[in-house]
Scaffold this motif. Sequence first.
Motif, PDB file in Angstrom:
ATOM      1  N   MET A  85      64.752  13.626   7.461  1.00  0.00           N
ATOM      2  CA  MET A  85      65.050  13.720   8.963  1.00  0.00           C
ATOM      3  C   MET A  85      63.999  14.805   9.812  1.00  0.00           C
ATOM      4  SD  MET A  85      68.366  16.156   8.120  1.00  0.00           S
ATOM      5  CE  MET A  85      69.239  16.250   9.527  1.00  0.00           C
ATOM      6  N   SER A  86      63.937  14.611  11.020  1.00  0.00           N
ATOM      7  CA  SER A  86      63.190  15.259  11.816  1.00  0.00           C
ATOM      8  C   SER A  86      63.757  16.721  12.330  1.00  0.00           C
ATOM      9  CB  SER A  86      62.453  14.349  12.983  1.00  0.00           C
ATOM     10  OG  SER A  86      63.500  14.127  13.969  1.00  0.00           O
ATOM     11  N   VAL A  87      64.888  16.660  12.464  1.00  0.00           N
ATOM     12  CA  VAL A  87      65.748  17.766  12.924  1.00  0.00           C
ATOM     13  C   VAL A  87      66.428  18.392  11.680  1.00  0.00           C
ATOM     14  CG1 VAL A  87      67.256  18.932  14.483  1.00  0.00           C
ATOM     15  CG2 VAL A  87      65.755  17.000  15.303  1.00  0.00           C
ATOM     16  N   ALA A  93      66.093  21.529  17.221  1.00  0.00           N
ATOM     17  CA  ALA A  93      66.498  20.330  17.982  1.00  0.00           C
ATOM     18  C   ALA A  93      65.446  19.726  18.935  1.00  0.00           C
ATOM     19  CB  ALA A  93      67.595  20.705  18.665  1.00  0.00           C
ATOM     20  N   TYR A  94      65.371  18.323  18.847  1.00  0.00           N
ATOM     21  CA  TYR A  94      64.556  17.792  19.930  1.00  0.00           C
ATOM     22  C   TYR A  94      65.499  17.163  20.858  1.00  0.00           C
ATOM     23  CZ  TYR A  94      61.436  18.345  16.049  1.00  0.00           C
ATOM     24  OH  TYR A  94      60.414  18.847  15.215  1.00  0.00           O
ATOM     25  N   ASN A 116      66.937  12.431  16.704  1.00  0.00           N
ATOM     26  CA  ASN A 116      66.447  12.946  15.303  1.00  0.00           C
ATOM     27  C   ASN A 116      66.171  11.290  14.487  1.00  0.00           C
ATOM     28  OD1 ASN A 116      66.424  14.192  12.832  1.00  0.00           O
ATOM     29  ND2 ASN A 116      68.430  14.716  12.383  1.00  0.00           N
ATOM     30  N   VAL A 118      65.449  10.001  11.137  1.00  0.00           N
ATOM     31  CA  VAL A 118      66.222   9.967   9.730  1.00  0.00           C
ATOM     32  C   VAL A 118      65.643   8.986   8.756  1.00  0.00           C
ATOM     33  CG1 VAL A 118      68.109  11.238  10.567  1.00  0.00           C
ATOM     34  CG2 VAL A 118      68.148   8.609  10.427  1.00  0.00           C
TER      35      VAL A 118
END
Length: 189
Positions: A85-87, A93-94, A116, A118
Amino acid sequence: SESVQRGFAVVQMALSIVVVVTSAIMLRQYLDILSAPALARLDPVVAVELRLARSGLPSATRPATIARAHAALAAIPGAVSSIAMSVPFYGAAYFWAVEPVDRAGLGDASHMTLVNAVSPDHFDVLGVGLVAGRPFDARDVASSPRVGVVNQTFASTYLGGERRVPQRLRHGTGKDVVELDVVGVVEDV
């Protein structure tokens, strides 16, 4: 001199307050993570953060690097699964402006939401149920059209309800606006 000593004492007190406040924030986030229903069954969990943007790797090679790390983590003896996942779970958080393609006003603060990226098995591993549409699957690769899966709150707020998928969505700001098809809705976590 006495004024220098007072100055150091003020700086030391200010730094102490920063440390205490930061510790309290970290403790609150840790307790939030522990209380998340989807995470209750994940014991033990190993979290690995890859900061590929800072690595100097060309953007084109990053998906393959993530896939190799994902496979290596899943291959650890005793590992049940691996997700990407990116977050991360611990509070980064983005936030992006979002809106259905057929509506105007992208960039309005009322349209800001957490985005996010994923891995396809993300929802299964965390025990998050599918409400409508489909989850990510093998069709959803970097070379295919962009797709997204949203939660129930997002669907009701921005898409007019969870039963209205697939639906075209625009997200991003400035020159980074991207369109994608929302193909699924999952439970709120």
